[in-house]
Enzyme design. Structure first.
Site, PDB file in Angstrom:
ATOM      1  N   HIS A   1      35.690  37.083  38.428  1.00  0.00           N
ATOM      2  CA  HIS A   1      35.283  35.963  39.289  1.00  0.00           C
ATOM      3  C   HIS A   1      35.186  36.425  40.738  1.00  0.00           C
ATOM      4  O   HIS A   1      35.574  37.549  41.070  1.00  0.00           O
ATOM      5  CB  HIS A   1      36.294  34.807  39.179  1.00  0.00           C
ATOM      6  CG  HIS A   1      37.647  35.155  39.728  1.00  0.00           C
ATOM      7  ND1 HIS A   1      38.551  35.929  39.040  1.00  0.00           N
ATOM      8  CD2 HIS A   1      38.244  34.860  40.909  1.00  0.00           C
ATOM      9  CE1 HIS A   1      39.646  36.090  39.767  1.00  0.00           C
ATOM     10  NE2 HIS A   1      39.490  35.454  40.919  1.00  0.00           N
TER      11      HIS A   1
ATOM     12  N   ASP B   1      36.340  34.741  44.529  1.00  0.00           N
ATOM     13  CA  ASP B   1      37.210  33.655  44.983  1.00  0.00           C
ATOM     14  C   ASP B   1      36.426  32.540  45.672  1.00  0.00           C
ATOM     15  O   ASP B   1      35.545  32.798  46.496  1.00  0.00           O
ATOM     16  CB  ASP B   1      38.279  34.201  45.949  1.00  0.00           C
ATOM     17  CG  ASP B   1      39.287  35.094  45.236  1.00  0.00           C
ATOM     18  OD1 ASP B   1      39.549  34.865  44.037  1.00  0.00           O
ATOM     19  OD2 ASP B   1      39.799  36.031  45.886  1.00  0.00           O
TER      20      ASP B   1
ATOM     21  N   HIS C   1      36.228  40.491  40.785  1.00  0.00           N
ATOM     22  CA  HIS C   1      37.550  41.063  40.530  1.00  0.00           C
ATOM     23  C   HIS C   1      38.231  40.277  39.417  1.00  0.00           C
ATOM     24  O   HIS C   1      37.847  39.147  39.106  1.00  0.00           O
ATOM     25  CB  HIS C   1      38.412  41.063  41.798  1.00  0.00           C
ATOM     26  CG  HIS C   1      38.736  39.694  42.307  1.00  0.00           C
ATOM     27  ND1 HIS C   1      37.849  38.946  43.034  1.00  0.00           N
ATOM     28  CD2 HIS C   1      39.848  38.923  42.187  1.00  0.00           C
ATOM     29  CE1 HIS C   1      38.396  37.790  43.345  1.00  0.00           C
ATOM     30  NE2 HIS C   1      39.609  37.740  42.838  1.00  0.00           N
TER      31      HIS C   1
ATOM     32  N   ARG D   1      48.167  35.915  49.541  1.00  0.00           N
ATOM     33  CA  ARG D   1      46.737  36.055  49.825  1.00  0.00           C
ATOM     34  C   ARG D   1      46.318  35.203  51.007  1.00  0.00           C
ATOM     35  O   ARG D   1      46.690  34.028  51.091  1.00  0.00           O
ATOM     36  CB  ARG D   1      45.915  35.633  48.600  1.00  0.00           C
ATOM     37  CG  ARG D   1      44.435  35.940  48.747  1.00  0.00           C
ATOM     38  CD  ARG D   1      43.667  35.486  47.520  1.00  0.00           C
ATOM     39  NE  ARG D   1      43.017  34.201  47.753  1.00  0.00           N
ATOM     40  CZ  ARG D   1      42.445  33.462  46.793  1.00  0.00           C
ATOM     41  NH1 ARG D   1      42.463  33.866  45.541  1.00  0.00           N
ATOM     42  NH2 ARG D   1      41.857  32.330  47.098  1.00  0.00           N
TER      43      ARG D   1
HETATM   44 FE   LIG Z   1      40.751  35.900  42.588  1.00  0.00          FE
END
Ligand SMILES: [Fe+2]
Length: 292
Positions: A117, A119, A267, A282
């Site tokens: 996918h 983000d 990723h 993140r």
């Molecule tokens: Fe991700």
């Protein structure tokens, strides 16, 4: 950026893989970066799509400060919020610090990350990039993250195929991708804040002007195509971008900082550690405009 500038700043950029990923050496993000150092990193990121900076012993504030230089940050949602509003906490432990049992509902949420996918592709303005800081890395269960370039995926397609794909529009839907792993993993109010959005299947990577496929595990269907046919097309294109020889697989070490360009990187998490705690923080850089 001239080689003289690179040498002057004491920063080196070395490829980790022929198609995607480079390591940056000579940077300590505990201290503010001067403009020249920052530009070297930005330029390397535009070129290599994924950057790895080892041994960055930073806290949330330092991570946010670094990430903010690339643009506005996305604010976190309730499900994954850390103490800092701009930090997503990706962890396999519960509030008491126990590793989530395999099959538990909270673990299923992490499994969404196991599909290829990009983000926030389900947002009207998808994320520009993500910056992940490894705060706690298991000793044995590595849980590598794999990366592939959608720019390279596009570039290596036959011309005829490119022409057939241009103009197609994909519907990205977070409730679809999360729904694959079980109902009600995320509160309805949170889901309602991200209704389905449409993005072109082929986009331009603004800093380089290069074409890129924009495929993601969040795509629910292709406009104007029967649902199953559209999903099969997306699966085929993801498989094309992620042919084994085009994938960089990152093996995490404690204090790694890995940043990827969501406009052209796919990723996925290869495994969520089953018994050892893992904690990643993140920061997500919001996009600058609709997908073009
Ligand atoms: Fe991700």
């Amino acid at each position: 950026m001239s080689m003289a500038a690179l040498a002057h700043e004491g920063i080196t950029v070395s490829k980790l893989h022929p198609h995607v990923g480079a390591e940056i050496i000579g940077v300590d993000l505990r201290h503010p970066l001067d403009e020249m150092s920052f530009e070297i990193i930005r330029e390397a990121w535009n070129q290599h799509t994924v950057l790895v900076l080892r041994d960055q012993r930073i806290d949330d504030e330092q991570q946010v400060e670094f990430a903010s230089r690339f643009g506005t940050l996305e604010e976190t949602t309730f499900t994954v919020a850390a103490d800092n509003p701009y930090i997503y906490k990706l962890s396999n432990v519960d509030d008491e610090g126990n590793v989530l049992p395999v099959g538990s509902k909270k673990r299923l949420f992490l499994d969404v990350n196991a599909r290829w996918h990009t983000d926030s592709s389900f947002r009207p303005i998808p994320a520009l990039g993500s910056i992940l800081s490894a705060r706690k890395v298991p000793a044995k269960e590595h849980g590598d993250t794999a990366f592939a370039s959608m720019r390279v995926g596009w570039e290596t397609l036959p011309d005829e195929r490119k022409r057939a794909l241009e103009g197609l529009v994909a519907v990205h839907d977070y409730s679809y991708s999360v729904g694959l792993f079980g109902d009600k993993l995320i509160p309805k109010s949170e889901m309602d804040s991200v209704p389905p959005v449409r993005h072109p299947l082929v986009r331009t990577h603004p800093p380089t002007g290069l074409g890129s496929l924009f495929v993601s595990g969040h795509i629910e269907r292709i406009d104007g195509m029967p649902v199953e046919e559209g999903r099969a097309l997306v699966a085929e294109l993801i498989e094309w971008c992620t042919r084994p020889e085009y994938v960089y697989r990152h093996r995490w070490r404690q204090h790694d900082l890995v940043m990827w360009d969501n406009r052209c990187a796919l990723h996925r998490a290869t495994a969520i550690p089953a018994t050892e705690p893992r904690l990643m923080h993140r920061a997500t850089i919001a996009g600058e405009g609709p997908v073009a």
